[in-house]
Design a protein around this motif. Structure first.
Motif, PDB file in Angstrom:
ATOM      1  N   SER A   3       0.723  -1.088  -0.017  1.00 44.49           N
ATOM      2  CA  SER A   3       0.168   0.012  -0.012  1.00 44.49           C
ATOM      3  C   SER A   3       0.866   1.237  -0.086  1.00 44.49           C
ATOM      4  O   SER A   3       2.255   1.251   0.084  1.00 44.49           O
ATOM      5  N   GLN A   4       0.194   2.308  -0.332  1.00 43.30           N
ATOM      6  CA  GLN A   4       1.098   3.849  -0.262  1.00 43.30           C
ATOM      7  C   GLN A   4       1.611   3.850   1.149  1.00 43.30           C
ATOM      8  O   GLN A   4       2.822   4.365   1.226  1.00 43.30           O
ATOM      9  N   LEU A   5       0.748   3.645   2.053  1.00 46.38           N
ATOM     10  CA  LEU A   5       1.026   3.792   3.524  1.00 46.38           C
ATOM     11  C   LEU A   5       2.425   2.920   3.925  1.00 46.38           C
ATOM     12  O   LEU A   5       3.443   3.399   4.478  1.00 46.38           O
ATOM     13  N   ALA A   6       2.338   1.755   3.467  1.00 45.54           N
ATOM     14  CA  ALA A   6       3.371   0.830   3.673  1.00 45.54           C
ATOM     15  C   ALA A   6       4.736   1.439   3.051  1.00 45.54           C
ATOM     16  O   ALA A   6       6.059   1.472   3.659  1.00 45.54           O
ATOM     17  N   VAL A   7       4.782   1.760   1.957  1.00 41.13           N
ATOM     18  CA  VAL A   7       5.861   2.277   1.202  1.00 41.13           C
ATOM     19  C   VAL A   7       6.550   3.583   1.977  1.00 41.13           C
ATOM     20  O   VAL A   7       7.419   3.985   2.188  1.00 41.13           O
ATOM     21  N   VAL A   8       5.568   4.645   2.239  1.00 43.51           N
ATOM     22  CA  VAL A   8       5.906   5.918   2.882  1.00 43.51           C
ATOM     23  C   VAL A   8       6.591   5.537   4.108  1.00 43.51           C
ATOM     24  O   VAL A   8       7.640   6.211   4.405  1.00 43.51           O
ATOM     25  N   SER A   9       5.944   4.735   4.966  1.00 39.81           N
ATOM     26  CA  SER A   9       6.511   4.748   6.268  1.00 39.81           C
ATOM     27  C   SER A   9       7.737   3.827   6.263  1.00 39.81           C
ATOM     28  O   SER A   9       8.558   4.155   7.026  1.00 39.81           O
ATOM     29  N   ARG A  10       8.048   2.757   5.383  1.00 38.59           N
ATOM     30  CA  ARG A  10       9.268   2.008   5.314  1.00 38.59           C
ATOM     31  C   ARG A  10      10.142   3.267   4.769  1.00 38.59           C
ATOM     32  O   ARG A  10      11.258   3.171   5.152  1.00 38.59           O
ATOM     33  N   MET A  11       9.963   3.957   3.597  1.00 38.45           N
ATOM     34  CA  MET A  11      10.770   5.118   3.101  1.00 38.45           C
ATOM     35  C   MET A  11      11.281   5.878   4.084  1.00 38.45           C
ATOM     36  O   MET A  11      12.379   6.512   4.403  1.00 38.45           O
ATOM     37  N   GLY A  24      17.595  14.135  -0.644  1.00 43.28           N
ATOM     38  CA  GLY A  24      18.173  12.750  -1.375  1.00 43.28           C
ATOM     39  C   GLY A  24      16.850  11.773  -0.984  1.00 43.28           C
ATOM     40  O   GLY A  24      16.562  11.109  -2.215  1.00 43.28           O
ATOM     41  N   TYR A  25      15.955  11.949  -0.063  1.00 36.52           N
ATOM     42  CA  TYR A  25      14.856  11.528  -0.008  1.00 36.52           C
ATOM     43  C   TYR A  25      13.919  11.357  -1.256  1.00 36.52           C
ATOM     44  O   TYR A  25      13.174  10.605  -1.723  1.00 36.52           O
ATOM     45  N   ASN A  26      13.595  12.629  -1.532  1.00 31.07           N
ATOM     46  CA  ASN A  26      12.786  13.218  -2.610  1.00 31.07           C
ATOM     47  C   ASN A  26      13.187  12.657  -3.693  1.00 31.07           C
ATOM     48  O   ASN A  26      12.465  12.399  -4.629  1.00 31.07           O
ATOM     49  N   GLN A  27      14.438  12.574  -3.973  1.00 26.41           N
ATOM     50  CA  GLN A  27      15.120  12.037  -5.338  1.00 26.41           C
ATOM     51  C   GLN A  27      14.723  10.659  -5.407  1.00 26.41           C
ATOM     52  O   GLN A  27      14.458  10.127  -6.658  1.00 26.41           O
ATOM     53  N   ILE A  28      14.737   9.762  -4.258  1.00 22.73           N
ATOM     54  CA  ILE A  28      14.599   8.248  -4.396  1.00 22.73           C
ATOM     55  C   ILE A  28      13.192   8.214  -4.578  1.00 22.73           C
ATOM     56  O   ILE A  28      12.785   7.286  -5.175  1.00 22.73           O
ATOM     57  N   MET A  29      12.446   8.972  -3.922  1.00 24.23           N
ATOM     58  CA  MET A  29      10.605   8.744  -4.237  1.00 24.23           C
ATOM     59  C   MET A  29      10.440   9.028  -5.727  1.00 24.23           C
ATOM     60  O   MET A  29       9.689   8.503  -6.315  1.00 24.23           O
ATOM     61  N   GLN A  30      11.225   9.941  -6.371  1.00 26.74           N
ATOM     62  CA  GLN A  30      11.059  10.243  -7.881  1.00 26.74           C
ATOM     63  C   GLN A  30      11.444   9.252  -8.571  1.00 26.74           C
ATOM     64  O   GLN A  30      10.714   9.010  -9.698  1.00 26.74           O
ATOM     65  N   LEU A  31      12.492   8.610  -8.253  1.00 27.94           N
ATOM     66  CA  LEU A  31      12.971   7.670  -9.061  1.00 27.94           C
ATOM     67  C   LEU A  31      12.080   6.526  -8.871  1.00 27.94           C
ATOM     68  O   LEU A  31      11.763   5.729 -10.058  1.00 27.94           O
ATOM     69  N   LEU A  32      11.534   6.076  -7.637  1.00 26.62           N
ATOM     70  CA  LEU A  32      10.549   5.085  -7.474  1.00 26.62           C
ATOM     71  C   LEU A  32       9.495   5.179  -8.040  1.00 26.62           C
ATOM     72  O   LEU A  32       8.948   4.162  -8.985  1.00 26.62           O
ATOM     73  N   LYS A  33       8.894   6.430  -8.428  1.00 30.53           N
ATOM     74  CA  LYS A  33       7.695   6.704  -9.346  1.00 30.53           C
ATOM     75  C   LYS A  33       7.837   6.435 -10.564  1.00 30.53           C
ATOM     76  O   LYS A  33       7.024   5.760 -11.206  1.00 30.53           O
ATOM     77  N   GLU A  65       3.052   2.777 -14.843  1.00 28.66           N
ATOM     78  CA  GLU A  65       2.495   4.400 -14.968  1.00 28.66           C
ATOM     79  C   GLU A  65       1.603   4.647 -13.976  1.00 28.66           C
ATOM     80  O   GLU A  65       1.225   5.849 -13.591  1.00 28.66           O
ATOM     81  N   ASP A  66       0.637   3.630 -13.543  1.00 31.63           N
ATOM     82  CA  ASP A  66      -0.514   4.005 -13.021  1.00 31.63           C
ATOM     83  C   ASP A  66      -0.459   3.818 -11.250  1.00 31.63           C
ATOM     84  O   ASP A  66      -1.248   3.550 -10.710  1.00 31.63           O
ATOM     85  N   ASN A  67       1.012   3.999 -10.748  1.00 26.04           N
ATOM     86  CA  ASN A  67       1.265   4.005  -9.415  1.00 26.04           C
ATOM     87  C   ASN A  67       0.772   5.237  -8.727  1.00 26.04           C
ATOM     88  O   ASN A  67       0.726   6.316  -9.614  1.00 26.04           O
ATOM     89  N   ILE A  68       0.637   5.305  -7.441  1.00 26.85           N
ATOM     90  CA  ILE A  68       0.322   6.261  -6.699  1.00 26.85           C
ATOM     91  C   ILE A  68       1.424   6.702  -5.813  1.00 26.85           C
ATOM     92  O   ILE A  68       0.884   7.181  -4.589  1.00 26.85           O
ATOM     93  N   VAL A  69       2.573   6.617  -5.854  1.00 23.02           N
ATOM     94  CA  VAL A  69       3.783   6.812  -5.098  1.00 23.02           C
ATOM     95  C   VAL A  69       3.905   8.286  -5.183  1.00 23.02           C
ATOM     96  O   VAL A  69       3.580   9.216  -6.293  1.00 23.02           O
ATOM     97  N   LEU A  70       3.988   8.884  -3.925  1.00 23.79           N
ATOM     98  CA  LEU A  70       4.475  10.387  -3.693  1.00 23.79           C
ATOM     99  C   LEU A  70       5.298  10.837  -4.299  1.00 23.79           C
ATOM    100  O   LEU A  70       6.554  10.068  -4.310  1.00 23.79           O
ATOM    101  N   ASN A  71       5.598  11.933  -4.883  1.00 25.92           N
ATOM    102  CA  ASN A  71       6.643  12.560  -5.587  1.00 25.92           C
ATOM    103  C   ASN A  71       7.746  12.889  -4.543  1.00 25.92           C
ATOM    104  O   ASN A  71       8.928  13.021  -4.765  1.00 25.92           O
ATOM    105  N   SER A  72       7.496  13.380  -3.228  1.00 26.10           N
ATOM    106  CA  SER A  72       7.957  13.994  -2.350  1.00 26.10           C
ATOM    107  C   SER A  72       7.610  13.826  -0.713  1.00 26.10           C
ATOM    108  O   SER A  72       6.635  13.412  -0.737  1.00 26.10           O
ATOM    109  N   TYR A  73       8.594  14.108  -0.187  1.00 26.60           N
ATOM    110  CA  TYR A  73       8.005  14.213   1.429  1.00 26.60           C
ATOM    111  C   TYR A  73       6.730  14.891   1.771  1.00 26.60           C
ATOM    112  O   TYR A  73       5.987  14.778   2.507  1.00 26.60           O
TER     113      TYR A  73
END
Length: 74
Positions: free
Chosen positions: A30-38, A51-60, A65-73
């Motif tokens: 879930s989105q919550l699982a990924v964000v909390s682990r990150m 650095g965190y934001n860059q990793i989140m952007q890379l993950l996205k 394409e239809d993922n809902i990963v957040l772009n940044s903190y």
């Protein structure tokens, strides 16, 4: 018949509902699982916000394409 929740409560309930949404249709996370682990990784490794934001952007970009990963903190 119950009353509708006030705006603050509604926003909280909406956040709870979206927390369980999968990152993309066939994802096991879930989105919550990924964000909390990150955030845990960020804290354990003293990562800078940038650095965190860059990793989140890379993950996205790396996920389907239809993922809902957040772009940044924020």
């Amino acid at each position: 018949m119950g009353e509708d929740p006030n705006p603050v409560s509604k926003k909280f309930y909406d956040l709870l509902d979206t927390a369980d949404v999968k990152l993309y249709p066939s994802s096991s996370l879930s989105q919550l699982a990924v964000v909390s682990r990150m955030l845990n990784i960020k804290m354990e490794n003293n990562m800078l916000q940038r650095g965190y934001n860059q990793i989140m952007q890379l993950l996205k970009e790396a996920l389907p394409e239809d993922n809902i990963v957040l772009n940044s903190y924020y």
